[in-house]
Design a protein around this motif. Structure first.
Motif: not given
Lengths: 669, 234
Positions: A372-386
């Motif tokens: 339901t928080l779909d829009e959130l993931y367009t501006t907040t990263a769900f994962a980060t990689a080195k």
């Protein structure tokens, strides 16, 4: 620490060895390095017995060289042809070296007296030293440490005239010239280790003449003409003081040494490197016996370099063969008889597998997926990689991800620019496919992450498990309740308009200033008529109902009721904000602030008590009255407002909750 | 169903009130002269105060002309003079750090710029009707009474609380902002508390009001002095 160990080993070797040795790590490739990792093998068995190489697959090398003899005479020859192959952590190298040879010839006058007659004969001696083939192997043990060995096959030929007495018709024997020919073949083996504690720093330690296996003995009575094969060690260090610059130093245990500097410039996806090396050989004069300037161009598929060798002493030497016997030849490529050279070196990558420019070091999942928080993931990263750039050039990386169950195609995140050798954090965003949203069950899925550069395929890929929650799951952040609130806007609009339609006459006769407040009052009193407070059905996961579900089910907890009423008001243009009351025990309470649209001067239209409203500036810089409403107070607006205002004034204003962050106002827009 | 509703609501109300009632400060009315009234909690109607009555922190005290009230709490006394209004919860010490936090929060009361009621809702309900406004809450005099209350807080040693009350009054009763002498008093208070930047900002804001020549000169002098002090601090 490392230097101390190397120095100790070298000192030990120096004290236990009595002979002096020539500068052996002389390399015709120019040692052209400007970064920790090189696409092509840029040094050979001479300076690299440990076979350190970052070649990715097959590689073919070819050196064509010219040797400057006396005057302007130039002897051309194929110097070296090599083929190498990497298989995972193993690296194999083969070279054919027709150009690594050196020949000497000498004439000796021999006079024999017999009675009255004297016979003088000119006897010639010819010596040839050749290195025919070389084999190398290395094993990458860790990212920082590799070891390897090399085998080189040498051939020595000695042709020598001599006089032999032949008995003829006379009683005296007559002298006659005969040719004696001897060949000695042998294998020489060496070991090397390479250690790179940093991307910018590497050390190597190598043996020279660790073992030699003669196939057919020695020259009879001419051992002094054989190649010298004393054992010793060499150690080297490579350092990058700055990007695209490399300095190196090789030291041999006899005080011979070489040092060099290379500098690179990126050009059209490739790199031009210019460098110079200087050599110190204890058997040659002057102190710096020669230099080797070099220039190369490397692209992903090929490397071309020109390397010159210039000696500082006269090389057109004529001297008695006894000198050669006395000092001997220690190194075919580099000795006091070696001539100036100019070599064209071509390396070709034979594999057409795209070269990896970047790779993952690690991927961290930052949050579960709440559909339901779909829009959130367009501006907040769900994962980060080195991500590390393993190439020697700046790379634009296009990160992409695909989560099974919520994506129908790869989702690209913003392009990141990574400098050569750098490691950066790369965020991954996603867009949840509407088609896949109705999935109601919580599932553990796979998130696949890709790094894409210039290559058509991805450079690296990694997968991580990720939890995908159902539609009613909430991450507990009040700021994200708005996603639930606006999910059912069309339903909320219909619900609100149907109610307001019933009160049309009343609203038409109300003062303009009170229009918004009246709407709030009518909608609240109607909304709460059939509502009851019901706590969440689950305790482990935050659960929020959509507005339609709350209305249909006729109840919910503070989150559900706040979400539903906020949605109803927002759908008819009344601004709302969630108020998040945080308590020390971690249990939050949520209620609403609602914008009446009234200015502070008009406060008395709705209340006599200034504790019951909160003044906020709107986007046009005008103050407006917002009223706190407790959504679990389901009697009527007046009661809910009093309860909400009392809590808000005490906790947010008097106890400085807003200032201290214990109370947060989060606009729903 | 309605019964269940009421029971649930009552339980929630008890729960919500519980932590705050535990913190309530109690005051005893020692002496009352003239007309003094209180507005309790979120009530809409004022009550007259009598001597011996017990008041708590959620009460707002209002004194009329020629009136005053003397309160006691834990052996301490507080006198609210005539023409003043004061919420009793503000009679407390606040640390300078908390005051700074509160002043910062005051600055961020604005709603996000991309959002406005007008932009979202162009429909206008209702008529233009001459509305009768309550004579207390919107009255300039009531705002001034609150500022008087704040002054007395400052004079009683609660300078930080006084600043907060003044700030809230300017928000809720915007007409009081034009009272330059009062504003200069509270800006000076900020300076006395060592909050030079905040005082400077307040002085600069006061300059936008209509000022007499004397007020203008006095303000310019203060701004110059405080600016100099702020610069030398850096």
């Amino acid at each position: 620490m490392y230097l101390r160990i190397i120095k100790t080993i070298l000192l030990f070797v120096m004290f236990t060895q009595t002979n002096l040795y020539a500068q052996q790590s002389f390399d015709l490739y120019g040692n052209l390095r400007t970064s920790g990792r090189q696409t092509f093998r840029l040094n050979s068995l001479e300076s690299n017995p440990g076979n350190l190489s970052d070649a990715k697959s097959w590689e073919l090398s070819f050196i064509y060289g010219g040797i400057f003899a006396s005057g302007s005479q130039l002897a051309n020859d194929i110097f070296l042809v090599s083929l190498s192959k990497r298989i995972s952590d193993h690296y194999l190298y083969f070279r054919f070296t027709p150009g690594i040879k050196q020949e000497f010839s000498a004439n000796t006058q021999k006079t024999i007296s017999s009675g009255d007659s004297t016979i003088t004969e000119i006897l010639s001696t010819f010596i040839s030293y050749q290195e025919k083939i070389g084999l190398g192997y290395s094993l990458q043990i860790t990212n920082k440490f590799s070891t390897g060995l090399s085998l080189r096959y040498f051939k020595q030929i000695l042709r020598k005239d001599d006089l032999e007495f032949v008995y003829g018709e006379n009683i005296f024997a007559e002298p006659k010239t005969i040719a004696i020919s001897e060949k000695i073949n042998f294998w020489r083996g060496d070991l090397g280790i390479n250690y790179s504690p940093l991307e910018t720093l590497s050390f190597n330690l190598n043996t020279i003449n660790l073992f030699c296996l003669n196939e057919n003995g020695n020259f009879n009575d001419n051992e002094g003409l054989e190649l010298r094969k004393q054992k010793h060690l060499s150690a080297g260090v490579n350092f990058m003081p700055r990007y695209n610059m490399n300095i190196y130093l090789n030291y041999e245990s006899n005080n011979s040494a070489s040092a060099g500097l290379n500098y690179g410039i990126n050009l059209r996806g490739g790199k031009i490197i210019a460098g110079v090396s200087a050599y110190r050989d204890v058997y040659q004069n002057p102190f710096i016996s020669g230099i080797s300037p070099s220039i190369s161009y490397s692209s992903q598929l090929f490397n071309v370099s020109i390397v010159g060798v210039k000696y500082f002493s006269d090389r057109n030497i004529v001297e008695p063969i006894s000198n050669l016997i006395k000092t001997g030849i220690h190194n075919i490529l580099n000795n006091k008889y070696s001539k100036d050279k100019l070599l064209l070196n071509i390396n070709i990558a034979l594999s057409f597998t795209p070269e990896k420019l970047v790779e993952f070091k690690d991927v961290k999942i930052l949050s579960e997926i709440y559909p339901t928080l779909d829009e959130l993931y367009t501006t907040t990263a769900f994962a980060t990689a080195k991500v590390i750039n393993i190439s020697d050039q700046t790379v634009n990386v296009k990160p992409a991800s695909f989560i099974e169950g919520i994506n129908t195609e790869q989702i690209f995140s913003p392009i990141i620019n990574i400098a050569a050798g750098d490691t950066v954090d790369v965020p991954f965003y996603t867009i949840i496919s509407d088609q896949l949203k109705p999935n109601k069950k919580r599932t553990i899925s796979q998130a696949n992450f890709y790094l894409i550069t210039v290559n058509s395929d991805y450079d690296d890929q990694i997968s991580k498990p990720i939890l995908i929650n159902d539609m009613n799951s909430w991450d507990g952040k009040v700021s994200n309740l708005r996603y639930f609130s606006k999910y059912d806007y069309s339903y909320s609009t219909k619900f609100a308009k149907n109610i307001l339609k019933e009160y049309k006459a009343e609203l038409d006769n109300i003062a303009e200033e009170l229009a918004v407040f009246s709407k709030i009052k009518i909608l609240f009193n109607t909304f709460v008529q059939h509502m009851i407070y019901v706590s969440d059905p689950r305790s482990s996961v935050e659960f929020v109902q959509f507005p339609q579900e709350t209305i249909d089910r006729k109840g919910g907890d503070c989150d559900d009721l706040s979400v539903a009423f906020s949605s109803i008001l927002e759908s008819v243009g009344v601004q709302t904000a969630f108020v998040d009351y945080k308590s020390e025990d971690g249990i939050s309470h949520v209620n609403l602030l609602i914008n009446t649209g009234l200015s502070p001067d008009a406060a008395s239209l709705i209340t006599n008590n200034d504790k019951k409203y909160y003044v906020r500036k709107n986007s046009r810089d005008k103050d407006e009255l917002w009223i706190p409403i407790e959504m679990t107070s389901l009697a009527d607006l007046e009661t809910a407002w009093n309860v909400g205002a009392d809590k808000f004034y005490k906790e947010a204003v008097e106890n400085l909750g807003l200032a201290k962050g214990n109370v947060q106002v989060i606009d729903n827009y | 169903m309605k019964k269940i509703n009421l029971i649930v609501t009552a339980i929630i109300l008890i729960f919500l009130y519980m932590p705050s009632s535990a913190q309530t400060q109690e005051f005893i009315v020692e002496k009352v002269t003239g007309k003094v009234s209180i507005l309790r909690g979120t009530d809409e109607n004022y009550q007259e105060v009598k001597s011996g009555q017990i008041l708590n922190g959620t009460d707002l005290l209002v004194t009329d002309e020629n009136s005053f009230i003397q309160l006691s709490r834990n052996g301490g006394r507080f006198l609210l003079k005539a023409n003043s209004a004061l919420g009793l919860n503000f009679i407390k010490a606040i640390s300078i750090n908390d005051l700074l936090l509160a002043l910062t929060a005051e600055e961020v009361r604005s709603i996000p710029k991309n959002n406005s009621a007008t932009a979202k809702n162009t429909a206008v309900y209702g008529k233009k009707i001459g509305l009768e406004k309550n004579n207390k809450v919107n009255d300039l005099n009531f705002g001034l009474k609150k500022l008087n209350g704040a002054r007395q807080l400052a004079e009683s040693g609660y300078k930080e609380s006084a600043v907060l009350v003044a700030k809230e009054t300017y928000r809720k009763y915007p007409s009081t902002k034009s009272r330059v002498d009062e504003r200069i008093y509270f800006a000076d208070l900020l300076l006395r508390l060592g909050l030079k930047n905040e005082a400077l900002s307040e002085y600069s804001d006061i300059k936008s009001q209509q000022l007499t020549i004397d007020q203008k000169n006095s303000l310019n002098k203060k701004i110059e002095e405080v600016s100099l002090a702020v610069t030398s601090d850096k």
